[in-house]
Each structure stands twice: as structure tokens, then as C-alpha cells.
Scaffold this motif. Structure first.
Motif, PDB file in Angstrom:
ATOM      1  N   PRO A 193      -5.760  -1.684  -1.924  1.00 30.11           N
ATOM      2  CA  PRO A 193      -5.613  -0.251  -1.637  1.00 30.11           C
ATOM      3  C   PRO A 193      -6.736   0.613  -2.186  1.00 30.11           C
ATOM      4  O   PRO A 193      -7.234   1.505  -1.491  1.00 30.11           O
ATOM      5  CB  PRO A 193      -4.264   0.092  -2.280  1.00 30.11           C
ATOM      6  N   ARG A 194      -7.148   0.376  -3.433  1.00 28.26           N
ATOM      7  CA  ARG A 194      -8.189   1.231  -4.017  1.00 28.26           C
ATOM      8  C   ARG A 194      -9.512   1.080  -3.275  1.00 28.26           C
ATOM      9  O   ARG A 194     -10.188   2.067  -2.963  1.00 28.26           O
ATOM     10  CB  ARG A 194      -8.382   0.881  -5.494  1.00 28.26           C
ATOM     11  N   THR A 195      -9.891  -0.161  -2.970  1.00 20.15           N
ATOM     12  CA  THR A 195     -11.169  -0.378  -2.308  1.00 20.15           C
ATOM     13  C   THR A 195     -11.132   0.096  -0.862  1.00 20.15           C
ATOM     14  O   THR A 195     -12.129   0.612  -0.344  1.00 20.15           O
ATOM     15  CB  THR A 195     -11.561  -1.857  -2.382  1.00 20.15           C
ATOM     16  N   LYS A 196      -9.995  -0.047  -0.194  1.00 18.82           N
ATOM     17  CA  LYS A 196      -9.899   0.464   1.173  1.00 18.82           C
ATOM     18  C   LYS A 196     -10.086   1.981   1.197  1.00 18.82           C
ATOM     19  O   LYS A 196     -10.677   2.519   2.146  1.00 18.82           O
ATOM     20  CB  LYS A 196      -8.567   0.060   1.801  1.00 18.82           C
ATOM     21  N   ASP A 197      -9.624   2.663   0.173  1.00 22.02           N
ATOM     22  CA  ASP A 197      -9.836   4.114   0.095  1.00 22.02           C
ATOM     23  C   ASP A 197     -11.325   4.427  -0.049  1.00 22.02           C
ATOM     24  O   ASP A 197     -11.846   5.334   0.617  1.00 22.02           O
ATOM     25  CB  ASP A 197      -9.046   4.683  -1.082  1.00 22.02           C
ATOM     26  N   ARG A 198     -12.034   3.679  -0.913  1.00 19.52           N
ATOM     27  CA  ARG A 198     -13.488   3.859  -1.059  1.00 19.52           C
ATOM     28  C   ARG A 198     -14.191   3.564   0.261  1.00 19.52           C
ATOM     29  O   ARG A 198     -15.089   4.309   0.685  1.00 19.52           O
ATOM     30  CB  ARG A 198     -14.047   2.916  -2.126  1.00 19.52           C
ATOM     31  N   ARG A 231     -24.536   6.301  -1.626  1.00 11.91           N
ATOM     32  CA  ARG A 231     -24.310   6.684  -3.026  1.00 11.91           C
ATOM     33  C   ARG A 231     -23.570   8.009  -3.142  1.00 11.91           C
ATOM     34  O   ARG A 231     -22.868   8.244  -4.111  1.00 11.91           O
ATOM     35  CB  ARG A 231     -25.654   6.779  -3.755  1.00 11.91           C
ATOM     36  N   GLU A 232     -23.721   8.861  -2.139  1.00 11.69           N
ATOM     37  CA  GLU A 232     -23.081  10.175  -2.176  1.00 11.69           C
ATOM     38  C   GLU A 232     -21.562  10.070  -2.217  1.00 11.69           C
ATOM     39  O   GLU A 232     -20.887  10.935  -2.793  1.00 11.69           O
ATOM     40  CB  GLU A 232     -23.534  10.980  -0.961  1.00 11.69           C
ATOM     41  N   VAL A 233     -21.009   8.997  -1.606  1.00 10.41           N
ATOM     42  CA  VAL A 233     -19.538   8.925  -1.462  1.00 10.41           C
ATOM     43  C   VAL A 233     -18.918   7.647  -2.009  1.00 10.41           C
ATOM     44  O   VAL A 233     -17.706   7.580  -2.168  1.00 10.41           O
ATOM     45  CB  VAL A 233     -19.136   9.080   0.025  1.00 10.41           C
ATOM     46  N   ALA A 234     -19.717   6.618  -2.269  1.00  2.86           N
ATOM     47  CA  ALA A 234     -19.155   5.312  -2.677  1.00  2.86           C
ATOM     48  C   ALA A 234     -18.654   5.315  -4.113  1.00  2.86           C
ATOM     49  O   ALA A 234     -19.196   5.991  -4.963  1.00  2.86           O
ATOM     50  CB  ALA A 234     -20.209   4.219  -2.498  1.00  2.86           C
ATOM     51  N   ALA A 244       0.069 -19.178  -1.868  1.00  5.74           N
ATOM     52  CA  ALA A 244       0.499 -17.832  -2.240  1.00  5.74           C
ATOM     53  C   ALA A 244      -0.713 -16.920  -2.360  1.00  5.74           C
ATOM     54  O   ALA A 244      -1.787 -17.355  -2.770  1.00  5.74           O
ATOM     55  CB  ALA A 244       1.256 -17.880  -3.568  1.00  5.74           C
ATOM     56  N   PRO A 245      -0.595 -15.628  -1.982  1.00 12.68           N
ATOM     57  CA  PRO A 245      -1.692 -14.691  -2.167  1.00 12.68           C
ATOM     58  C   PRO A 245      -2.121 -14.643  -3.632  1.00 12.68           C
ATOM     59  O   PRO A 245      -1.334 -14.884  -4.543  1.00 12.68           O
ATOM     60  CB  PRO A 245      -1.099 -13.356  -1.711  1.00 12.68           C
ATOM     61  N   LYS A 246      -3.391 -14.282  -3.846  1.00 12.42           N
ATOM     62  CA  LYS A 246      -3.939 -14.257  -5.199  1.00 12.42           C
ATOM     63  C   LYS A 246      -3.828 -12.847  -5.797  1.00 12.42           C
ATOM     64  O   LYS A 246      -2.768 -12.446  -6.242  1.00 12.42           O
ATOM     65  CB  LYS A 246      -5.375 -14.772  -5.171  1.00 12.42           C
ATOM     66  N   ALA A 247      -4.898 -12.074  -5.797  1.00 13.56           N
ATOM     67  CA  ALA A 247      -4.897 -10.784  -6.484  1.00 13.56           C
ATOM     68  C   ALA A 247      -3.999  -9.751  -5.807  1.00 13.56           C
ATOM     69  O   ALA A 247      -3.455  -8.867  -6.464  1.00 13.56           O
ATOM     70  CB  ALA A 247      -6.318 -10.242  -6.584  1.00 13.56           C
ATOM     71  N   HIS A 248      -3.846  -9.843  -4.474  1.00 11.08           N
ATOM     72  CA  HIS A 248      -3.006  -8.896  -3.740  1.00 11.08           C
ATOM     73  C   HIS A 248      -2.590  -9.552  -2.436  1.00 11.08           C
ATOM     74  O   HIS A 248      -3.059 -10.657  -2.106  1.00 11.08           O
ATOM     75  CB  HIS A 248      -3.736  -7.570  -3.500  1.00 11.08           C
ATOM     76  N   VAL A 249      -1.757  -8.887  -1.686  1.00 11.00           N
ATOM     77  CA  VAL A 249      -1.143  -9.511  -0.514  1.00 11.00           C
ATOM     78  C   VAL A 249      -2.167  -9.914   0.543  1.00 11.00           C
ATOM     79  O   VAL A 249      -1.945 -10.851   1.317  1.00 11.00           O
ATOM     80  CB  VAL A 249      -0.076  -8.557   0.096  1.00 11.00           C
ATOM     81  N   ASN A 250      -3.309  -9.221   0.598  1.00 10.19           N
ATOM     82  CA  ASN A 250      -4.336  -9.547   1.581  1.00 10.19           C
ATOM     83  C   ASN A 250      -5.383 -10.528   1.058  1.00 10.19           C
ATOM     84  O   ASN A 250      -6.345 -10.838   1.768  1.00 10.19           O
ATOM     85  CB  ASN A 250      -5.039  -8.263   2.047  1.00 10.19           C
ATOM     86  N   ASP A 251      -5.221 -10.995  -0.169  1.00 12.71           N
ATOM     87  CA  ASP A 251      -6.159 -11.946  -0.779  1.00 12.71           C
ATOM     88  C   ASP A 251      -5.605 -13.352  -0.569  1.00 12.71           C
ATOM     89  O   ASP A 251      -4.925 -13.909  -1.419  1.00 12.71           O
ATOM     90  CB  ASP A 251      -6.313 -11.629  -2.263  1.00 12.71           C
ATOM     91  N   VAL A 252      -5.905 -13.935   0.595  1.00  6.52           N
ATOM     92  CA  VAL A 252      -5.239 -15.166   1.011  1.00  6.52           C
ATOM     93  C   VAL A 252      -6.079 -16.389   0.650  1.00  6.52           C
ATOM     94  O   VAL A 252      -7.297 -16.305   0.469  1.00  6.52           O
ATOM     95  CB  VAL A 252      -4.951 -15.157   2.525  1.00  6.52           C
ATOM     96  N   VAL A 253      -5.405 -17.538   0.558  1.00  6.68           N
ATOM     97  CA  VAL A 253      -6.071 -18.805   0.263  1.00  6.68           C
ATOM     98  C   VAL A 253      -5.342 -19.921   0.997  1.00  6.68           C
ATOM     99  O   VAL A 253      -4.124 -19.863   1.199  1.00  6.68           O
ATOM    100  CB  VAL A 253      -6.110 -19.071  -1.253  1.00  6.68           C
ATOM    101  N   SER A 254      -6.090 -20.923   1.419  1.00  9.22           N
ATOM    102  CA  SER A 254      -5.501 -22.076   2.096  1.00  9.22           C
ATOM    103  C   SER A 254      -5.869 -23.352   1.354  1.00  9.22           C
ATOM    104  O   SER A 254      -6.752 -23.360   0.492  1.00  9.22           O
ATOM    105  CB  SER A 254      -6.003 -22.160   3.545  1.00  9.22           C
ATOM    106  N   ASP A 263     -16.796  -3.697  -4.229  1.00  8.51           N
ATOM    107  CA  ASP A 263     -15.818  -4.427  -5.063  1.00  8.51           C
ATOM    108  C   ASP A 263     -15.735  -5.906  -4.693  1.00  8.51           C
ATOM    109  O   ASP A 263     -14.669  -6.445  -4.408  1.00  8.51           O
ATOM    110  CB  ASP A 263     -14.441  -3.769  -4.968  1.00  8.51           C
ATOM    111  N   THR A 264     -16.884  -6.556  -4.714  1.00  9.58           N
ATOM    112  CA  THR A 264     -16.940  -7.989  -4.465  1.00  9.58           C
ATOM    113  C   THR A 264     -16.803  -8.752  -5.778  1.00  9.58           C
ATOM    114  O   THR A 264     -16.686  -8.174  -6.852  1.00  9.58           O
ATOM    115  CB  THR A 264     -18.266  -8.360  -3.803  1.00  9.58           C
ATOM    116  N   ASN A 265     -16.840 -10.081  -5.689  1.00  2.00           N
ATOM    117  CA  ASN A 265     -17.006 -10.953  -6.839  1.00  2.00           C
ATOM    118  C   ASN A 265     -18.394 -11.579  -6.759  1.00  2.00           C
ATOM    119  O   ASN A 265     -19.013 -11.614  -5.688  1.00  2.00           O
ATOM    120  CB  ASN A 265     -15.937 -12.051  -6.839  1.00  2.00           C
ATOM    121  N   LEU A 266     -18.880 -12.110  -7.883  1.00  4.31           N
ATOM    122  CA  LEU A 266     -20.223 -12.683  -7.891  1.00  4.31           C
ATOM    123  C   LEU A 266     -20.367 -13.777  -6.842  1.00  4.31           C
ATOM    124  O   LEU A 266     -21.389 -13.873  -6.157  1.00  4.31           O
ATOM    125  CB  LEU A 266     -20.569 -13.219  -9.283  1.00  4.31           C
TER     126      LEU A 266
END
Length: 258
Positions: free
Chosen positions: A163-168, A255-258, A34-44, A207-210
Motif C-alpha cells: 500500500p505505501r509504495t503504491k501510493d508513491r 525527485r519532485e514527487v517520489a 504463503a505470501p511473504k511481506a504482504h498479500v501481493n508478495d507471492v512465491v512459488s 522500494d526494491t530490494n538489492l
């Protein structure tokens, strides 16, 4: 507590290669979860089994170490050393056969990265670094690009597909695409090690993880890549990297837009 970091790198590199071999062998029979945090966050199931292979072997060697691992095999420790593991960075590329992926292992002492390995199974390339000893690709030294001009630069872009990160990311790409030589979208760990090898002139990750960036960031820095974010230190929210000559221009534009 001291540690033989060269021996730790040798073990981590061997485990990354073993996990990569497992991923290649099981690509045709993987099972999706099943996807994790969102529909595009896939795991096998291959992600999970790769992580178990790595973490079990690390803890057999150093049972008192802590582990942070993407697929849930983390645990606290008492030694002051922590392993940061992403067993398969770029799962969607892996399952869809549309691009590269990697196995990432980093070792921290407290909050300081001391050793890192990023292995690309498909290309059979292992990037590695030990703090203060430079960066290597398959045992040979690598160094950051010296390209000074953004209009000639190849820039890597990595971002979480929510969605939020794709907008950024859209804002950043709209800013950079008319100015840069070209842009490539690749997973965060490979973005950083391609910077280390001089294949990319600049790169950024949103918006990565460590576990996505810990190993690649040390390898990049050891190769002479300048890293930062909105301030002088990179963060999981924003990581910018380039060779020193390109850094003032690229960091200002991002930095101007991120």
C-alpha cells in the motif's frame, strides 16, 4: 583476491539459462506458497528450486563466497566476494502469465558490483556485464538511448505492490504520464536492462530490494545509463535511470514527487 570475471560471467549466464529452462518447464505444475511481506508478495516452489539450483552451483565453485538470495538460501562468507541472487524477478507475472520475468545474478567484491547477468527465459535473452568492459545482450554490445525529450520518451516504472509504495508510485505516474511519451510497468531487473539496450529511454524503481536491482544496475551503467536516486547514487528506495540527454529532465520530475 583476484577472480576471473569473464569465467564467472560464463558460469552465471549458464546457471541463469538453466534456471529459466526449469521455470518454463514447470510453469504448468507450480505450487504457490504463503505470501511473504504482504498479500501481493507471492512465491512459488519454482522460485525456491531455481534459487537452490543457482546457489548450490555457485558455492560448489566458490565455497568461501557470501550469498544474498531472495528465497532464503543466503549465507556469510570469508572471501570478500558476494553473490546477489534473485531467482525469479517478476513472480506475479510468471504465475499469472501476464508479463515478463527474469533470473538475476550479480557478483560483488566488497560493496562494488563486478559482474552481472539478467536472463529473460521467455524471450531467450541474456543481458550481462563485467565491470569496465561494457554491456552485452546475447554476446553483442548494447548502449543506452540518446533520446533527449521527455515528451517522446518511453519510461519504465517498477514498484513493490504494497500500500505505501503504491501510493508513491501513483504520485510519480500522475506526474510523468502527461509529460512522457508513454509509461510501461515492468519488473525492476528488466526495467534496468531494457534501459541498457535502449528499449526504454528512462526508468525508475521504488522500494526494491538489492537482489531486484543489483544485476540490472551494473548492466545499465556499463551501457552508459545514468543512475541516481534522491542524490547522486541510486538506492533501493529510489532508482532513476536514463541516457545522459534525458537525465536532467527525468530526474527532476521524479525527485519532485517520489
Amino acid at each position: 583476491m583476484e577472480r576471473d570475471l569473464l569465467a564467472a560471467r560464463e558460469l552465471a549466464a549458464g546457471l541463469a539459462v538453466r534456471a529459466g529452462r526449469l521455470q518454463l518447464e514447470r510453469r504448468d505444475t507450480l505450487k504457490m506458497g504463503a505470501p511473504k511481506a504482504h498479500v501481493n508478495d507471492v512465491v512459488s516452489d519454482v522460485d525456491i528450486d531455481s534459487e537452490r539450483l543457482i546457489v548450490d552451483a555457485l558455492l560448489q565453485q566458490w565455497p568461501d563466497d557470501a550469498v544474498q538470495a531472495e528465497e532464503g538460501h543466503g549465507r556469510p562468507g570469508t572471501s570478500g566476494w558476494s553473490w546477489i541472487v534473485d531467482p525469479l524477478d517478476g513472480t506475479r507475472n510468471y504465475v499469472s502469465r501476464t508479463g515478463p520475468w527474469s533470473v538475476c545474478i550479480a557478483l560483488y567484491q566488497g560493496d562494488q558490483p563486478r559482474m552481472a547477468v539478467v536472463h529473460d527465459p521467455a524471450a531467450d535473452e541474456t543481458f550481462s556485464a563485467v565491470d569496465g568492459r561494457g554491456a552485452l545482450l546475447n554476446g553483442e554490445p548494447i548502449a543506452a538511448s540518446s533520446e533527449p525529450e521527455l515528451e517522446k520518451a518511453l519510461v519504465g516504472v517498477s514498484f513493490q505492490p504494497n500500500p505505501r509504495t503504491k501510493d508513491r508510485a501513483g504520485r510519480v505516474i500522475r506526474q510523468l504520464l502527461p509529460l512522457a511519451g508513454d509509461i510501461r510497468r515492468i519488473p525492476a531487473a528488466l526495467n534496468l536492462v531494457y534501459l541498457a539496450a535502449g528499449r526504454l529511454d528512462g526508468g525508475l524503481a521504488l522500494d526494491t530490494n538489492l537482489w531486484d536491482i543489483a544485476a540490472g544496475a551494473l548492466i545499465a551503467r556499463e551501457a552508459g545509463v545514468v543512475l541516481g536516486g534522491h542524490g547522486p547514487e541510486f538506492t533501493t528506495e529510489l532508482t532513476i535511470g536514463s541516457g545522459p540527454a534525458l537525465w536532467p529532465t527525468l530526474s527532476e520530475q521524479v525527485r519532485e514527487v517520489a
